[in-house]
Design a protein around this motif. Structure first.
Motif, PDB file in Angstrom:
ATOM      1  N   LEU A  13       0.857  -1.181   0.000  1.00  0.00           N
ATOM      2  CA  LEU A  13       0.000   0.000   0.000  1.00  0.00           C
ATOM      3  C   LEU A  13       0.895   1.233   0.000  1.00  0.00           C
ATOM      4  N   LEU A  14       0.627   2.144  -0.912  1.00  0.00           N
ATOM      5  CA  LEU A  14       1.432   3.346  -1.048  1.00  0.00           C
ATOM      6  C   LEU A  14       0.536   4.574  -0.899  1.00  0.00           C
ATOM      7  N   PRO A  15       0.718   5.341   0.184  1.00  0.00           N
ATOM      8  CA  PRO A  15      -0.059   6.585   0.309  1.00  0.00           C
ATOM      9  C   PRO A  15       0.561   7.657  -0.583  1.00  0.00           C
ATOM     10  N   LEU A  16      -0.276   8.411  -1.250  1.00  0.00           N
ATOM     11  CA  LEU A  16       0.196   9.472  -2.137  1.00  0.00           C
ATOM     12  C   LEU A  16      -0.607  10.745  -1.911  1.00  0.00           C
ATOM     13  N   TYR A  17       0.060  11.859  -2.080  1.00  0.00           N
ATOM     14  CA  TYR A  17      -0.578  13.168  -2.045  1.00  0.00           C
ATOM     15  C   TYR A  17      -0.482  13.744  -3.446  1.00  0.00           C
ATOM     16  N   ILE A  18      -1.598  13.963  -4.085  1.00  0.00           N
ATOM     17  CA  ILE A  18      -1.641  14.430  -5.462  1.00  0.00           C
ATOM     18  C   ILE A  18      -1.911  15.934  -5.456  1.00  0.00           C
ATOM     19  N   PHE A  19      -0.939  16.704  -5.977  1.00  0.00           N
ATOM     20  CA  PHE A  19      -1.097  18.156  -5.967  1.00  0.00           C
ATOM     21  C   PHE A  19      -0.736  18.812  -7.297  1.00  0.00           C
TER      22      PHE A  19
END
Length: 191
Positions: A13-19
């Motif tokens: 599982l890879l948490p990502l912040y998309i900005f």
């Protein structure tokens, strides 16, 4: 999605912040279609991936398991690794890449030492944890239930290896036995 220091393994599982605007557009497109996209590692020394030569051609494809959009247009998401893939070409480059992909299947060779290698990898993980490395809750219990050496190598590499190029080398290794042996060498270097 091309990122520095990020490698997506199957089962991880890879948490990502998309900005960034291009990745916002990519996320919107993915959510409207199969809810999947790839994460490729940017090559060392590259600051921005302008061409396919700027990133590794074997990547992880993941399923968007959760996505929370914010009022400012950014999003937090959890990507679950599904498979290793090789880029076979690109149908689109802007505003984000759309690739043709081929699955890189794991070659499960019969290795009489698989259980011994798995035990050695888990012992190195315990040593790293004892030396202060933080790991996700319940990971120890989950690892004890994994009987597939290839899956164990992927989960341990994701959770314990910090060096992106070492992680990439494991992602690119199709043979499960060689992947586990390489993992042990990398863990010994990082422990």
């Amino acid at each position: 999605m091309v990122l520095p220091n990020a490698v997506l393994f199957p089962h991880a599982l890879l948490p990502l912040y998309i900005f960034e605007p291009r990745y916002r557009a990519m996320l919107a497109w993915a959510l409207e279609h199969e809810r999947m996209f790839c994460v490729a590692l940017m090559k060392p020394g590259v600051e921005e991936a302008h061409t396919a030569e700027d990133f590794y051609q074997i990547a992880g494809v993941g399923l968007i398991r959760a996505c929370v959009g914010r009022d400012d247009g950014t999003s937090h998401l959890i990507l679950q690794g599904m498979a290793r893939v090789r880029f076979a070409g690109f149908n689109q480059e802007q505003p984000f890449r759309i690739a043709e992909i081929e699955e890189v299947r794991t070659l499960n060779s019969v290795d009489a030492d698989a259980e011994k290698l798995s035990t050695a990898a888990l012992a190195l993980c315990a040593r790293m944890r004892e030396n202060g490395m933080s790991i996700p809750e319940n990971l120890d219990e989950q690892l004890q239930q994994v009987s597939d050496p290839a899956m164990l190598a992927d989960i341990v590499a994701h959770a314990f290896l910090r060096n992106a190029e070492r992680r990439q080398s494991l992602l690119e290794e199709p043979r499960a036995d060689l992947r586990l042996r390489s993992l042990i060498r990398h863990l010994e270097k990082e422990a």
